[in-house]
Design a protein around this motif. Structure first.
Motif, PDB file in Angstrom:
ATOM      1  N   GLY A 122       0.809  -1.220   0.000  1.00  0.00           N
ATOM      2  CA  GLY A 122       0.000   0.000   0.000  1.00  0.00           C
ATOM      3  C   GLY A 122       0.838   1.264   0.000  1.00  0.00           C
ATOM      4  O   GLY A 122       0.534   2.219  -0.721  1.00  0.00           O
ATOM      5  N   VAL A 123       1.911   1.296   0.799  1.00  0.00           N
ATOM      6  CA  VAL A 123       2.767   2.487   0.857  1.00  0.00           C
ATOM      7  C   VAL A 123       3.373   2.776  -0.511  1.00  0.00           C
ATOM      8  O   VAL A 123       3.310   3.910  -1.015  1.00  0.00           O
ATOM      9  N   LEU A 124       3.966   1.759  -1.138  1.00  0.00           N
ATOM     10  CA  LEU A 124       4.604   1.965  -2.438  1.00  0.00           C
ATOM     11  C   LEU A 124       3.586   2.313  -3.518  1.00  0.00           C
ATOM     12  O   LEU A 124       3.820   3.191  -4.345  1.00  0.00           O
ATOM     13  N   ALA A 125       2.443   1.615  -3.511  1.00  0.00           N
ATOM     14  CA  ALA A 125       1.414   1.895  -4.516  1.00  0.00           C
ATOM     15  C   ALA A 125       0.849   3.302  -4.350  1.00  0.00           C
ATOM     16  O   ALA A 125       0.651   4.025  -5.328  1.00  0.00           O
ATOM     17  N   GLY A 126       0.590   3.704  -3.109  1.00  0.00           N
ATOM     18  CA  GLY A 126       0.075   5.048  -2.854  1.00  0.00           C
ATOM     19  C   GLY A 126       1.073   6.129  -3.189  1.00  0.00           C
ATOM     20  O   GLY A 126       0.709   7.239  -3.580  1.00  0.00           O
ATOM     21  N   LEU A 127       2.356   5.815  -3.055  1.00  0.00           N
ATOM     22  CA  LEU A 127       3.411   6.788  -3.329  1.00  0.00           C
ATOM     23  C   LEU A 127       3.587   7.029  -4.819  1.00  0.00           C
ATOM     24  O   LEU A 127       3.845   8.154  -5.254  1.00  0.00           O
ATOM     25  N   VAL A 128       3.448   5.966  -5.635  1.00  0.00           N
ATOM     26  CA  VAL A 128       3.697   6.117  -7.078  1.00  0.00           C
ATOM     27  C   VAL A 128       2.420   6.113  -7.914  1.00  0.00           C
ATOM     28  O   VAL A 128       2.480   6.231  -9.140  1.00  0.00           O
ATOM     29  N   GLY A 129       1.247   5.974  -7.294  1.00  0.00           N
ATOM     30  CA  GLY A 129      -0.005   6.036  -8.035  1.00  0.00           C
ATOM     31  C   GLY A 129      -0.293   4.809  -8.873  1.00  0.00           C
ATOM     32  O   GLY A 129      -0.951   4.892  -9.905  1.00  0.00           O
ATOM     33  N   ALA A 130       0.210   3.647  -8.442  1.00  0.00           N
ATOM     34  CA  ALA A 130       0.014   2.404  -9.194  1.00  0.00           C
ATOM     35  C   ALA A 130      -0.840   1.434  -8.386  1.00  0.00           C
ATOM     36  O   ALA A 130      -1.095   1.650  -7.204  1.00  0.00           O
ATOM     37  N   GLY A 131      -1.260   0.351  -9.030  1.00  0.00           N
ATOM     38  CA  GLY A 131      -2.125  -0.620  -8.377  1.00  0.00           C
ATOM     39  C   GLY A 131      -1.406  -1.628  -7.511  1.00  0.00           C
ATOM     40  O   GLY A 131      -2.032  -2.465  -6.876  1.00  0.00           O
ATOM     41  N   GLY A 132      -0.087  -1.594  -7.503  1.00  0.00           N
ATOM     42  CA  GLY A 132       0.669  -2.479  -6.622  1.00  0.00           C
ATOM     43  C   GLY A 132       1.000  -3.837  -7.189  1.00  0.00           C
ATOM     44  O   GLY A 132       1.595  -4.672  -6.512  1.00  0.00           O
ATOM     45  N   GLY A 133       0.636  -4.088  -8.457  1.00  0.00           N
ATOM     46  CA  GLY A 133       0.816  -5.413  -9.030  1.00  0.00           C
ATOM     47  C   GLY A 133       2.258  -5.877  -9.100  1.00  0.00           C
ATOM     48  O   GLY A 133       2.537  -7.064  -8.971  1.00  0.00           O
ATOM     49  N   PHE A 134       3.192  -4.931  -9.282  1.00  0.00           N
ATOM     50  CA  PHE A 134       4.588  -5.324  -9.393  1.00  0.00           C
ATOM     51  C   PHE A 134       5.195  -5.699  -8.048  1.00  0.00           C
ATOM     52  O   PHE A 134       6.332  -6.169  -7.988  1.00  0.00           O
ATOM     53  N   ILE A 135       4.453  -5.475  -6.976  1.00  0.00           N
ATOM     54  CA  ILE A 135       4.899  -5.932  -5.654  1.00  0.00           C
ATOM     55  C   ILE A 135       4.064  -7.124  -5.223  1.00  0.00           C
ATOM     56  O   ILE A 135       4.588  -8.145  -4.773  1.00  0.00           O
ATOM     57  N   SER A 136       2.748  -7.013  -5.386  1.00  0.00           N
ATOM     58  CA  SER A 136       1.869  -8.072  -4.882  1.00  0.00           C
ATOM     59  C   SER A 136       1.976  -9.357  -5.694  1.00  0.00           C
ATOM     60  O   SER A 136       1.925 -10.453  -5.127  1.00  0.00           O
ATOM     61  N   VAL A 137       2.146  -9.250  -7.036  1.00  0.00           N
ATOM     62  CA  VAL A 137       2.231 -10.468  -7.851  1.00  0.00           C
ATOM     63  C   VAL A 137       3.476 -11.289  -7.509  1.00  0.00           C
ATOM     64  O   VAL A 137       3.377 -12.494  -7.251  1.00  0.00           O
ATOM     65  N   PRO A 138       4.690 -10.682  -7.468  1.00  0.00           N
ATOM     66  CA  PRO A 138       5.853 -11.482  -7.050  1.00  0.00           C
ATOM     67  C   PRO A 138       5.728 -12.030  -5.630  1.00  0.00           C
ATOM     68  O   PRO A 138       6.144 -13.164  -5.362  1.00  0.00           O
ATOM     69  N   PHE A 173      -8.458  -2.120  -5.875  1.00  0.00           N
ATOM     70  CA  PHE A 173      -9.552  -1.268  -5.388  1.00  0.00           C
ATOM     71  C   PHE A 173      -9.270  -0.699  -3.999  1.00  0.00           C
ATOM     72  O   PHE A 173      -9.367   0.524  -3.809  1.00  0.00           O
ATOM     73  N   PRO A 174      -8.944  -1.518  -2.970  1.00  0.00           N
ATOM     74  CA  PRO A 174      -8.645  -0.905  -1.672  1.00  0.00           C
ATOM     75  C   PRO A 174      -7.433   0.020  -1.714  1.00  0.00           C
ATOM     76  O   PRO A 174      -7.401   1.036  -1.001  1.00  0.00           O
ATOM     77  N   ILE A 175      -6.434  -0.309  -2.542  1.00  0.00           N
ATOM     78  CA  ILE A 175      -5.283   0.591  -2.705  1.00  0.00           C
ATOM     79  C   ILE A 175      -5.755   1.954  -3.210  1.00  0.00           C
ATOM     80  O   ILE A 175      -5.419   3.006  -2.654  1.00  0.00           O
ATOM     81  N   ALA A 176      -6.536   1.934  -4.291  1.00  0.00           N
ATOM     82  CA  ALA A 176      -6.955   3.176  -4.928  1.00  0.00           C
ATOM     83  C   ALA A 176      -7.947   3.958  -4.068  1.00  0.00           C
ATOM     84  O   ALA A 176      -7.875   5.189  -3.991  1.00  0.00           O
ATOM     85  N   LEU A 177      -8.859   3.262  -3.403  1.00  0.00           N
ATOM     86  CA  LEU A 177      -9.856   3.944  -2.578  1.00  0.00           C
ATOM     87  C   LEU A 177      -9.187   4.691  -1.424  1.00  0.00           C
ATOM     88  O   LEU A 177      -9.430   5.881  -1.200  1.00  0.00           O
ATOM     89  N   ALA A 178      -8.330   3.996  -0.685  1.00  0.00           N
ATOM     90  CA  ALA A 178      -7.658   4.634   0.450  1.00  0.00           C
ATOM     91  C   ALA A 178      -6.731   5.745  -0.027  1.00  0.00           C
ATOM     92  O   ALA A 178      -6.678   6.832   0.568  1.00  0.00           O
ATOM     93  N   GLY A 179      -5.989   5.483  -1.104  1.00  0.00           N
ATOM     94  CA  GLY A 179      -5.079   6.500  -1.625  1.00  0.00           C
ATOM     95  C   GLY A 179      -5.802   7.724  -2.146  1.00  0.00           C
ATOM     96  O   GLY A 179      -5.323   8.853  -1.997  1.00  0.00           O
TER      97      GLY A 179
END
Length: 267
Positions: A150-166, A187-193
């Motif tokens: 969540g921190v990395l995704a919220g910081l760069v405006g991405a969905g987090g897939g490059f962290i969560s998938v690996p 969705f929870p990443i984007a909603l909270a961010g």
């Protein structure tokens, strides 16, 4: 907003939506540089351009995620148990990420984003999947993993897939399930961010008309209209064909966008 800019945003949304559905990446890494270009063309103050691009991109993922996850769910690919375990940490982290971004100046944030995109492009190009080394951690471990995502995704405006998938692959989750589950986590990443970016940007001097905090609403509306159409197509493609060649193309595009953000950082 002139017609050429509207067409550019529509094309951006279509491309980002397809990438989100295909690769579970949320589309943010593609959209942020393009939104940066659009806001720069509209003479938005340089100090706000990258912050607004990241915030607007993150807001689009709320809609893209809902659209693509529906297609993945029809294939029974989303592991909802993982979504439930990661989401609490993701919500907390996704509200912290934009706060960290607010503390950075525009050049530092652009440099950080460029570095993240270049790393993600390399990961996509090499396509080295982490070997399943362990099972999923317990509740506390999943909360911590979700927080980092969540921190990395919220910081760069991405969905987090490059962290969560690996991460999920490392924990023994099949790659198609990991991609589908990552789409649901968007969705929870984007909603909270998005909530965080509205709050942190509220009343910021120099914001253009029709802004909601750091979110530029006209760009959001146009991108969402296109991305929600294309995200299901990307998700269906992910289940019907090998995506290795497309990954290589996306990697080259990401390198180009990373180079633009590095150039923006040193302007």
């Amino acid at each position: 907003m002139d017609p050429s800019m509207i067409l550019a945003l529509l094309a951006m949304g279509a491309f980002g939506g397809f990438a989100a559905g295909l690769l579970g990446i949320g589309g943010g890494m593609i959209m942020v540089p393009f939104i940066t270009m659009v806001l720069t063309a509209r003479d938005v103050p340089e100090a706000l351009v990258v912050h607004m691009a990241i915030a607007t991109s993150l807001a689009t993922i709320m809609f893209t995620s809902l659209s693509s996850v529906r297609a993945h769910h029809k294939h029974g690919a989303v592991v909802w148990r993982i979504v439930k375990l990661l989401s609490p940490g993701i919500v907390v982290g996704s509200m912290i990420g934009p706060w960290i971004g607010k503390q950075m100046n525009a050049s530092t944030l652009a440099w950080f984003f460029g570095a993240f995109v270049a790393f993600s492009a390399t990961q996509m190009l090499v396509n080295k999947k982490p070997a399943a080394a362990r099972d999923l951690p317990g509740t506390a471990g999943m909360f911590g993993a979700g927080g980092l995502i969540g921190v990395l995704a919220g910081l760069v405006g991405a969905g987090g897939g490059f962290i969560s998938v690996p991460f999920m692959t490392w924990c023994g989750v099949r790659i198609h399930n990991a991609v589908a589950t990552s789409a649901a986590l968007g969705f929870p990443i984007a909603l909270a961010g998005t909530v965080a970016n509205i709050f942190y940007g509220w009343g910021e001097p120099g914001l253009p008309e029709y802004s909601l905090g750091y979110i530029y609403v006209p760009a959001l509306a146009i991108i969402v209209a296109a991305s929600m159409t294309m995200a299901p197509l990307g998700a269906r493609t992910a289940h019907r064909m090998p995506v290795r060649q497309l990954q290589k193309v996306f990697a080259v595009i990401l390198y180009t966008l990373a180079a633009y953000m590095f150039w923006k950082a040193f302007q």
